[in-house]
Write a protein that holds these residues in place. Structure first.
Motif, short mmCIF file in Angstrom:
data_model
loop_
_atom_site.label_atom_id
_atom_site.label_comp_id
_atom_site.label_asym_id
_atom_site.label_seq_id
_atom_site.Cartn_x
_atom_site.Cartn_y
_atom_site.Cartn_z
N THR A 281 0.98 -1.07 0.00
CA THR A 281 -0.05 0.08 -0.06
C THR A 281 0.89 1.31 -0.02
O THR A 281 2.07 1.39 0.27
CB THR A 281 -0.97 -0.03 1.20
OG1 THR A 281 -0.05 0.29 2.53
CG2 THR A 281 -1.85 -0.92 1.33
N ARG A 301 -8.44 -2.95 0.06
CA ARG A 301 -8.53 -1.68 1.02
C ARG A 301 -9.73 -1.76 2.12
O ARG A 301 -9.32 -1.13 3.09
CB ARG A 301 -9.14 -0.63 -0.18
CG ARG A 301 -9.03 0.70 0.62
CD ARG A 301 -9.46 1.71 -0.60
NE ARG A 301 -8.37 1.90 -1.44
CZ ARG A 301 -8.23 1.55 -2.73
NH1 ARG A 301 -9.33 1.15 -3.28
NH2 ARG A 301 -7.25 1.76 -3.60
N GLU A 311 -7.80 0.54 4.42
CA GLU A 311 -6.50 1.17 4.28
C GLU A 311 -6.79 2.68 3.75
O GLU A 311 -7.26 3.00 2.47
CB GLU A 311 -5.87 0.29 2.94
CG GLU A 311 -5.48 -0.96 3.17
CD GLU A 311 -4.41 -0.85 4.19
OE1 GLU A 311 -3.72 -0.01 4.34
OE2 GLU A 311 -4.00 -2.10 4.96
N ARG A 320 -5.86 4.59 0.55
CA ARG A 320 -4.49 4.18 0.09
C ARG A 320 -4.36 3.36 -1.10
O ARG A 320 -5.46 2.77 -1.44
CB ARG A 320 -3.72 3.08 1.24
CG ARG A 320 -3.23 4.04 2.53
CD ARG A 320 -2.97 3.20 3.67
NE ARG A 320 -2.69 3.64 4.72
CZ ARG A 320 -3.01 3.24 6.15
NH1 ARG A 320 -3.48 2.06 6.45
NH2 ARG A 320 -2.62 3.89 7.10
N CYS A 322 -3.64 0.15 -3.34
CA CYS A 322 -3.40 -1.17 -2.98
C CYS A 322 -2.73 -1.83 -3.92
O CYS A 322 -2.95 -1.92 -5.32
CB CYS A 322 -4.57 -1.90 -2.08
SG CYS A 322 -5.39 -0.73 -0.77
#
Length: 442
Positions: A281, A301, A311, A320, A322
């Motif tokens: 990530t 995520r 995430e 984030r 991924c």
């Protein structure tokens, strides 16, 4: 005496806070030092204590930005080290949150050599990011880069300067004028020396008793013995010298930087634990070789049993990016750090997630196999991953505290990563809490 550096071998967000918290508690660490970065960090820690007589903070989710993750270990001194940059107001908010949950902060100290993040640093970063237009770097806008910029230009303010009123009278007019010039060139507002002085006086009153010369403290700890842990921020893939420049942080994030940023001699470090997530990530811009998109990315995520495990950045809240585990980047990061062990976190979120998992064991560039991360970020954009396929596991690894409790496929996944990264996978995170961790001893 053991000196352990805990560093990121990815792009940040690997789970370093969890590992530091767990090690500090297990080893009754005497001193934990944050050695780089500042409020751009977001170390999610869920301290946990067994037994019936648990403290109020056991099992609570904390997001630490500046306070070292050893704060939940009784008697542990937590030092915000020389290599960091400090936002005093954010630091005070963190202390207040910890104290509200019954966590003692009396042993949280600040190095007098650490630099101050000032309001004009955040203004400059915001204006610079706007000026970049199509070249945005995706910073956290916490003022970290401009603070390190001042440090390297030798015009910054250090925490120790807050305690020297005569120096502030002499220096702040120049600093305000210099930053007014810089901000003005970007369309910003001028900086008031008087307002800066008022801010410095308030901070001196609020945190002055925590500001110390860290050298005697570190030397005394080394001399008298006891475990010492160096806590890094971000990871080697976004490190200022070895990361995907210019999409990098502004400080050194390797174990070697841990020595410089803490004041611990490099020869005293006898253990380097590189932290890696069981998948990849990152937050921010720049090439990300194993990135997934759409529904595939969302599976990773939103994996995990609670929202805090999803995430999203602990500092910015941004989603984030991924992707699959990148063994090429991980191996290079582990080599740069001289890792003795790997801590592989978030193994549990892969429980039954997919029938199969992918691991990038190599890259391909211009039709040729590549076993390293190219130094040119522009060239890295054209790299494609070479994947291996491994079976996922259906049985739960969640909460496992021993290697034997892990499903056979999870063990095989960790073993293959160990082979590819060329460092033993010693610790395996099986949940967000401190005690959800297995150790491989063979």
């Amino acid at each position: 005496m053991a000196v352990t550096a805990v560093v990121g071998c990815g792009w940040g967000d690997e789970g370093k806070g969890k590992i530091v918290d767990a090690l500090a508690a297990e080893r009754h660490a005497r001193l934990v030092i944050r050695f780089n970065g500042g409020p751009n960090a977001g170390h999610t820690v869920v301290p946990e204590v067994d037994g019936s007589d648990k403290p109020a903070w056991s099992g609570v989710v904390f997001r630490l930005h500046q306070v070292p993750s050893g704060v939940f270990t009784p008697g542990c001194v937590c030092l915000v080290g020389t290599g960091t940059v400090v936002d005093p107001d954010g630091f005070l908010r963190e202390l207040a949150e910890l104290e509200q949950h019954g966590v003692s902060t009396e042993n949280v100290l600040l190095s007098d050599r650490a630099h101050l993040v000032l309001p004009m640093h955040r203004d400059r970063e915001r204006l610079l990011e706007q000026a970049r237009e199509q070249l945005k770097q995706g910073t956290t806008l916490q003022g970290i880069g401009p603070t390190y910029e001042d440090k390297m230009a030798r015009i910054g303010l250090r925490l120790g300067d807050l305690l020297d009123g005569e120096y502030l009278d002499e220096y702040l007019p120049f600093l305000a004028e210099e930053h007014s010039r810089r901000l003005g060139a970007l369309g910003g507002e001028p900086v008031s020396a008087g307002e800066l002085r008022e801010l410095c006086d308030r901070w001196a009153q609020q945190i002055g008793h925590r500001i110390v010369d860290s050298h005697p403290l570190v030397q005394r700890t080394l001399r008298e013995g006891g475990d010492l842990i160096l806590e890094g921020q971000l990871g080697a893939c976004r490190e200022i010298d070895w990361g995907i420049y210019p999409y990098v942080t502004s400080s050194g994030a390797t174990a070697a930087a841990g020595a410089a940023g803490s004041g611990v001699p490099v020869t005293a470090i006898n253990e380097v634990i590189g932290v890696l997530k069981a998948f990849s990530t990152t937050v921010g811009e720049g090439p990300f070789v194993t990135e997934l998109f759409g529904a595939e990315a969302d599976r990773l995520r939103y994996a995990g049993e609670s929202e805090s495990e999803h995430e999203f950045g602990a500092t910015t809240g941004r989603s984030r990016r991924c992707g699959w585990f990148d063994a090429v980047a991980a191996r290079q990061a582990a080599a740069l750090n001289g890792c003795t062990d790997i801590a592989l976190t978030k193994l549990d979120v892969l429980d039954g997630l997919l029938p199969e998992l992918q691991v990038a064991s190599g890259y391909e560039m211009n039709g040729e196999r590549v076993e390293y991360v190219p130094s040119s970020t522009r060239r890295l954009k054209y790299v494609t991953p070479v994947y291996e396929t491994l079976p996922c596991w259906k049985q739960p690894s969640r909460g496992a505290r021993t290697w034997e409790r892990l499903p056979a496929e999870a063990q095989a996944y960790a073993k293959r990563i160990e082979q590819l990264v060329e460092v033993p996978v010693t610790y395996l995170g099986t949940g967000p809490a401190r005690l959800a961790m297995a150790k491989q001893t063979t």
